[in-house]
Motif scaffolding. Sequence first.
Motif, mmCIF file in Angstrom:
data_model
loop_
_atom_site.group_PDB
_atom_site.id
_atom_site.type_symbol
_atom_site.label_atom_id
_atom_site.label_comp_id
_atom_site.label_asym_id
_atom_site.label_seq_id
_atom_site.Cartn_x
_atom_site.Cartn_y
_atom_site.Cartn_z
ATOM 1 N N LEU A 1 0.813 -1.215 0.000
ATOM 2 C CA LEU A 1 0.000 0.000 0.000
ATOM 3 C C LEU A 1 0.848 1.267 0.000
ATOM 4 O O LEU A 1 0.490 2.268 -0.627
ATOM 5 C CB LEU A 1 -0.928 -0.014 1.222
ATOM 6 N N ASP A 2 1.999 1.223 0.706
ATOM 7 C CA ASP A 2 2.777 2.451 0.870
ATOM 8 C C ASP A 2 3.517 2.888 -0.390
ATOM 9 O O ASP A 2 4.186 3.917 -0.385
ATOM 10 C CB ASP A 2 3.752 2.330 2.047
ATOM 11 N N ARG A 3 3.389 2.162 -1.488
ATOM 12 C CA ARG A 3 4.030 2.563 -2.748
ATOM 13 C C ARG A 3 3.075 3.308 -3.673
ATOM 14 O O ARG A 3 3.438 3.639 -4.799
ATOM 15 C CB ARG A 3 4.585 1.331 -3.476
ATOM 16 N N ILE A 4 1.859 3.576 -3.210
ATOM 17 C CA ILE A 4 0.824 4.126 -4.082
ATOM 18 C C ILE A 4 0.327 5.470 -3.558
ATOM 19 O O ILE A 4 0.043 5.619 -2.365
ATOM 20 C CB ILE A 4 -0.373 3.161 -4.181
ATOM 21 N N THR A 5 0.212 6.448 -4.463
ATOM 22 C CA THR A 5 -0.414 7.733 -4.143
ATOM 23 C C THR A 5 -1.365 8.120 -5.274
ATOM 24 O O THR A 5 -1.293 7.586 -6.380
ATOM 25 C CB THR A 5 0.623 8.855 -3.957
ATOM 26 N N VAL A 6 -2.243 9.079 -4.967
ATOM 27 C CA VAL A 6 -3.150 9.641 -5.969
ATOM 28 C C VAL A 6 -3.085 11.162 -5.865
ATOM 29 O O VAL A 6 -3.083 11.713 -4.760
ATOM 30 C CB VAL A 6 -4.606 9.161 -5.758
ATOM 31 N N SER A 7 -3.023 11.843 -7.008
ATOM 32 C CA SER A 7 -3.015 13.307 -7.040
ATOM 33 C C SER A 7 -4.045 13.796 -8.045
ATOM 34 O O SER A 7 -4.572 13.019 -8.842
ATOM 35 C CB SER A 7 -1.622 13.834 -7.395
ATOM 36 N N SER A 8 -4.316 15.100 -8.029
ATOM 37 C CA SER A 8 -5.451 15.614 -8.805
ATOM 38 C C SER A 8 -5.107 16.074 -10.217
ATOM 39 O O SER A 8 -5.934 16.010 -11.116
ATOM 40 C CB SER A 8 -6.099 16.786 -8.060
ATOM 41 N N ASP A 9 -3.897 16.612 -10.434
ATOM 42 C CA ASP A 9 -3.549 17.298 -11.686
ATOM 43 C C ASP A 9 -4.452 18.508 -11.905
ATOM 44 O O ASP A 9 -4.633 18.972 -13.039
ATOM 45 C CB ASP A 9 -3.634 16.341 -12.881
ATOM 46 N N ALA A 10 -5.036 19.032 -10.828
ATOM 47 C CA ALA A 10 -5.988 20.139 -10.927
ATOM 48 C C ALA A 10 -5.331 21.388 -11.489
ATOM 49 O O ALA A 10 -4.164 21.678 -11.239
ATOM 50 C CB ALA A 10 -6.569 20.446 -9.552
ATOM 51 N N GLY A 11 -6.115 22.143 -12.255
ATOM 52 C CA GLY A 11 -5.622 23.373 -12.867
ATOM 53 C C GLY A 11 -4.850 23.144 -14.145
ATOM 54 O O GLY A 11 -4.417 24.095 -14.790
ATOM 55 N N GLY A 12 -4.683 21.886 -14.521
ATOM 56 C CA GLY A 12 -4.010 21.560 -15.767
ATOM 57 C C GLY A 12 -5.007 21.181 -16.834
ATOM 58 O O GLY A 12 -6.225 21.241 -16.644
ATOM 59 N N SER A 13 -4.501 20.769 -17.978
ATOM 60 C CA SER A 13 -5.367 20.338 -19.064
ATOM 61 C C SER A 13 -5.212 18.846 -19.269
ATOM 62 O O SER A 13 -4.144 18.280 -19.031
ATOM 63 C CB SER A 13 -5.015 21.075 -20.360
ATOM 64 N N SER A 14 -6.277 18.237 -19.711
ATOM 65 C CA SER A 14 -6.248 16.828 -20.073
ATOM 66 C C SER A 14 -6.645 16.744 -21.542
ATOM 67 O O SER A 14 -7.822 16.553 -21.870
ATOM 68 C CB SER A 14 -7.206 16.024 -19.187
ATOM 69 N N PRO A 15 -5.671 16.908 -22.451
ATOM 70 C CA PRO A 15 -5.995 16.949 -23.868
ATOM 71 C C PRO A 15 -6.235 15.551 -24.435
ATOM 72 O O PRO A 15 -5.648 14.571 -23.984
ATOM 73 C CB PRO A 15 -4.753 17.581 -24.495
ATOM 74 N N LEU A 16 -7.103 15.475 -25.427
ATOM 75 C CA LEU A 16 -7.387 14.232 -26.127
ATOM 76 C C LEU A 16 -6.929 14.378 -27.569
ATOM 77 O O LEU A 16 -7.363 15.282 -28.281
ATOM 78 C CB LEU A 16 -8.889 13.923 -26.068
ATOM 79 N N PHE A 17 -6.023 13.486 -27.984
ATOM 80 C CA PHE A 17 -5.488 13.501 -29.345
ATOM 81 C C PHE A 17 -5.975 12.265 -30.101
ATOM 82 O O PHE A 17 -6.192 11.200 -29.505
ATOM 83 C CB PHE A 17 -3.955 13.503 -29.324
ATOM 84 N N ASP A 18 -6.110 12.383 -31.419
ATOM 85 C CA ASP A 18 -6.469 11.211 -32.212
ATOM 86 C C ASP A 18 -5.215 10.413 -32.551
ATOM 87 O O ASP A 18 -4.103 10.754 -32.130
ATOM 88 C CB ASP A 18 -7.258 11.607 -33.466
ATOM 89 N N SER A 19 -5.373 9.336 -33.312
ATOM 90 C CA SER A 19 -4.259 8.433 -33.606
ATOM 91 C C SER A 19 -3.172 9.093 -34.443
ATOM 92 O O SER A 19 -2.035 8.616 -34.478
ATOM 93 C CB SER A 19 -4.771 7.189 -34.330
ATOM 94 N N GLU A 20 -3.495 10.201 -35.102
ATOM 95 C CA GLU A 20 -2.517 10.918 -35.906
ATOM 96 C C GLU A 20 -1.943 12.130 -35.179
ATOM 97 O O GLU A 20 -1.195 12.915 -35.775
ATOM 98 C CB GLU A 20 -3.154 11.355 -37.232
ATOM 99 N N GLY A 21 -2.295 12.284 -33.899
ATOM 100 C CA GLY A 21 -1.730 13.372 -33.107
ATOM 101 C C GLY A 21 -2.474 14.678 -33.182
ATOM 102 O O GLY A 21 -1.985 15.701 -32.681
ATOM 103 N N HIS A 22 -3.665 14.692 -33.779
ATOM 104 C CA HIS A 22 -4.454 15.924 -33.856
ATOM 105 C C HIS A 22 -5.245 16.106 -32.569
ATOM 106 O O HIS A 22 -5.827 15.156 -32.045
ATOM 107 C CB HIS A 22 -5.413 15.881 -35.044
ATOM 108 N N LEU A 23 -5.278 17.344 -32.082
ATOM 109 C CA LEU A 23 -6.004 17.649 -30.854
ATOM 110 C C LEU A 23 -7.509 17.603 -31.109
ATOM 111 O O LEU A 23 -8.021 18.277 -32.002
ATOM 112 C CB LEU A 23 -5.604 19.036 -30.336
ATOM 113 N N LEU A 24 -8.215 16.796 -30.320
ATOM 114 C CA LEU A 24 -9.666 16.669 -30.458
ATOM 115 C C LEU A 24 -10.427 17.460 -29.409
ATOM 116 O O LEU A 24 -11.462 18.057 -29.696
ATOM 117 C CB LEU A 24 -10.069 15.195 -30.356
ATOM 118 N N ASP A 25 -9.909 17.464 -28.190
ATOM 119 C CA ASP A 25 -10.647 18.092 -27.095
ATOM 120 C C ASP A 25 -9.677 18.375 -25.955
ATOM 121 O O ASP A 25 -8.620 17.744 -25.842
ATOM 122 C CB ASP A 25 -11.772 17.175 -26.617
#
Length: 368
Positions: free
Chosen positions: A268-292
């Motif tokens: 258990l002591d090897r695991i943590t969770v964080s939020s990444d809050a305030g950042g972006s979570s971009p979604l790219f297609d298979s060719e690397g184009h930004l979708l969302d």
Amino acid sequence: MLLKNVRTFAPQDLGSVDIFVGYSKVLAVESSIGSMPIETKTFDLSNFILTPGLIDLHVHFAGAGGEGGPLFRAEPLSVSSLLESGITTAVGLLGTDSYARSVMEVLQKAYALEAQGISTYIFTGSYKIPPITITGDVAVDIIAIEKVLGLKAAIADHRSSHPTVEEFMRLASQVRVAGILSGKVGIFHLHVGTCPDPLYIVRETNKRTSIPLYHFLPTHMNRNEAILEEALKFALEGGNVDFTAISDMNCPQAYEAVIHLLEAGVPLDRITVSSDAGGSSPLFDSEGHLLDVRITTPEDLMTQFLRMLDVIGPEKALAVFSTNPAERLGLGCKGKIEVGFDADFLIFDNTWNLAGVVAKGRLVWGKI
């Protein structure tokens, strides 16, 4: 401040206890504490639950993002957005954009949030190698600036600088030496993308230099099923891994990732969770184009904590969200409710709805 008759998870279950707080510290934890000889605010919390505050070791509190152009730059986070998500300690860092943003900007935001009541630290660096720093030297940043706990860089990502093993080894050595000289752990915090064999460079550095694995903390290790299996493999080898608490993306949820590792025998002591809050979570297609692009929020951390609590119980869930992050970062007075520790508490009602937040010994959010 005297908290009476409160069911307390410290994170271990203490049952119903009284807790006396002064000078931002826990001064006593006892079955019953009588009247005090000094002026004290007393709260009867008979119908409440007390836990340590959540420690978010990856939050873009000065803003981040930018994939997609200037309209997708995330704004800096408010202290209220962190507190209402149960975050009493936050570690800030840069994201993709280290051209229009700076580490100094992150540091100044850390000081501002500290003045508003929570505890803050930062990582120097960004995605880029050579790294962006404050003083011009990674080691000097870590040694000379109290709030700097280590270095951030990106690996195995199309947005990274694709460092060679030799470049990576030199940076890891700087982080280790700076940690030794400063008395800090010296964390090399790694944004991990989806390239094949994403942790190769970490393993190779450990093999060639004997730099201990505890210096490396790869994050976003639940991006997809393949990366999650890499997280499992690395953790079983003795490494630490961090999962991201994004709730509505097409990836394994953080609580699911934690359960997967625990069922596979990861301590258990090897695991943590964080939020990444305030950042972006971009979604790219298979060719690397930004979708969302989705801007991440602090509330994702509380959402994942509550989901995990339902599955593995409060003691283990609090380890992942409070105790383990404190130990990983070398914050020796945080992550537990014990005499001498910082008085950072969350107050929940009996159905685990957040009712109040105490940070550094003061009620800073909510009403009880």
